[in-house]
Design an enzyme around this catalytic site. Sequence first.
Site, mmCIF file in Angstrom:
data_model
loop_
_atom_site.group_PDB
_atom_site.id
_atom_site.type_symbol
_atom_site.label_atom_id
_atom_site.label_comp_id
_atom_site.label_asym_id
_atom_site.label_seq_id
_atom_site.Cartn_x
_atom_site.Cartn_y
_atom_site.Cartn_z
ATOM 1 N N TYR A 64 0.100 -21.906 -4.824
ATOM 2 C CA TYR A 64 -0.100 -21.637 -6.245
ATOM 3 C C TYR A 64 -1.591 -21.538 -6.517
ATOM 4 C CZ TYR A 64 3.792 -21.222 -9.372
ATOM 5 O OH TYR A 64 4.836 -20.715 -10.087
ATOM 6 N N ASP A 241 -5.296 4.877 -16.798
ATOM 7 C CA ASP A 241 -4.360 4.352 -15.802
ATOM 8 C C ASP A 241 -4.415 5.314 -14.621
ATOM 9 O OD1 ASP A 241 -2.195 3.732 -14.244
ATOM 10 O OD2 ASP A 241 -0.757 3.605 -15.895
ATOM 11 N N THR A 270 -2.380 1.009 -9.656
ATOM 12 C CA THR A 270 -1.565 0.356 -8.634
ATOM 13 C C THR A 270 -2.400 0.404 -7.363
ATOM 14 O OG1 THR A 270 -0.551 2.472 -8.059
ATOM 15 C CG2 THR A 270 0.666 1.083 -9.594
ATOM 16 N N ARG A 279 1.936 -3.273 -2.257
ATOM 17 C CA ARG A 279 2.517 -3.075 -3.581
ATOM 18 C C ARG A 279 1.827 -4.023 -4.555
ATOM 19 N NH1 ARG A 279 6.469 -0.311 -5.236
ATOM 20 N NH2 ARG A 279 6.403 0.639 -3.195
HETATM 21 N N1 PLP Z 1 1.210 3.640 -14.229
HETATM 22 C C1 PLP Z 1 1.498 4.826 -13.702
HETATM 23 C C2 PLP Z 1 0.688 6.016 -14.115
HETATM 24 C C3 PLP Z 1 2.536 4.957 -12.777
HETATM 25 O O1 PLP Z 1 2.830 6.156 -12.266
HETATM 26 C C4 PLP Z 1 3.270 3.802 -12.422
HETATM 27 C C5 PLP Z 1 4.385 3.861 -11.452
HETATM 28 O O2 PLP Z 1 5.008 4.782 -11.156
HETATM 29 C C6 PLP Z 1 2.940 2.593 -13.013
HETATM 30 C C7 PLP Z 1 1.902 2.533 -13.911
HETATM 31 C C8 PLP Z 1 3.728 1.349 -12.729
HETATM 32 O O3 PLP Z 1 3.489 0.839 -11.477
HETATM 33 P P1 PLP Z 1 4.443 -0.269 -10.845
HETATM 34 O O4 PLP Z 1 5.680 0.403 -10.419
HETATM 35 O O5 PLP Z 1 3.638 -0.829 -9.720
HETATM 36 O O6 PLP Z 1 4.662 -1.304 -11.904
#
Ligand code: PLP
Length: 472
Positions: A64, A241, A270, A279
């Site tokens: 943890y 993102d 990610t 992951r």
């Molecule tokens: N943001 C975008 C642009 C994505 O394409 C994805 C997943 O496909 C995510 C966030 C979410 O990622 P995760 O599946 O790791 O939660």
Amino acid sequence: MSLNAESTAFRSALEVIRAVEPRVADAIGAELADQRESLKLIASENYASPATLLAMGNWFSDKYAEGTVGRRFYAGCQNVDTVEALAAEHARELFGAAHAYVQPHSGIDANLVAFWAILADRVESPALKKAQVRQVNELTEADWFALRRELGNQRMLGMSLDAGGHLTHGFRPNISGKMFDQRSYGTDPATGLIDYDKVAEAAREFKPLILVAGYSAYPRKVNFRIMREIADSVGATFMVDMAHFAGLVAGKVFTGDFDPVPHAHIVTTTTHKSLRGPRGGMVLCGPELADQVDRGCPMVLGGPLPHVMAAKAVALAEARRPDFADYAQRIVDNAQALAEGLTGRGAKLVTGGTDNHLVLIDVTGYGLTGRQAEQALLDSGIVTNRNAVPQDPNGAWYTSGIRIGTPALTSRGLGTAEMDATAELIHTVLTQTTSGESKAKYVLDPALADKVSKQASELLTGFPLYPGVDLG
Ligand code: PLP
């Protein structure tokens, strides 16, 4: 003959697992066999290195470590501190970011961390303070409404789902769609491209707190400099993102206006897609948002996963090597070769091509739905996924598109010649498939599917997956 280190490591691991639950060991072995045989064109998937995979399977999983490096709520976190600090340092260096938070368990979690950090930074609200100490899932629809009102009905402007945006950018199936009053920008119907004047117009009208850029299925670059100017013109926080294209940023294929890090207030990603790590997720930001971002756990995240942070450190160290830049460039070269191979054979692509890692085929040109095309390709040994196209007549379930990405096959070493051969296989299946009596049903001669499957495996024979791993 003595086995190499990778084979020894994975064989031994499976032997230890088999002694407890042989069916798990069998499933792990079967997964490798399946991945070795399939022509994997899922744009969000990749193959992490053996070192990255092995860094996850160990006793870090037992620890943890709530808190941040040097400030933990648990004793004995010195080794977790080492790997978390290393992962963050590699991330900062790789992306040129002032701050990196490497605890998010996934991309969705990274986005939640960013949303709460922006709200906490931008909005002074007693209701928000209350929400921060209550379990988020205890809030009712009415609570959210009251909270939104008190927060000033905070607004988010992001890319629409059918133009390639992601559901975490303010859409109903995700909590962002409940937290925010959302409006989306689409793409130009004629070109399929983002029309920045339209985004600016929507921003002027809507006055969002957050402007989000980033996508799951847009096959082009985004000009983040222009998007930042739009955000600044209305006082919005600009969030990118980069989950899908982080590998292209890391590999310096996307630079200048197309590198989000110097332009955005906050960047999420990610680590397992084009970046080729474990992951997981990550948040990058400047010093202004760093304190709020670091509160991600326990604000919206469960306890950190130290074993995954160890793997992030390994993968990010790999991404800092010069050969990663070569890999990133080959991803794009391959996507462009695939796009040319498809259009040359008559396929209709959204935007007519690509300048990133993915291609979106509009399969209405073949008289099919995305669902029919996805299944027909799968029967033929080609793994893709269906995806909406802009203004999709078939909706988000059946869709009219097939999304194809090259990060995984590029990791195996396939190049532009193999992409042309792949385009031929895809085109053959799609032209030979006919629509059945529903949007899910289709007709494809099993002998043809079988023939294409064999051709797909032949294409892979020169490019073994995990060539150093022999499970015996
Ligand atoms: N943001 C975008 C642009 C994505 O394409 C994805 C997943 O496909 C995510 C966030 C979410 O990622 P995760 O599946 O790791 O939660």
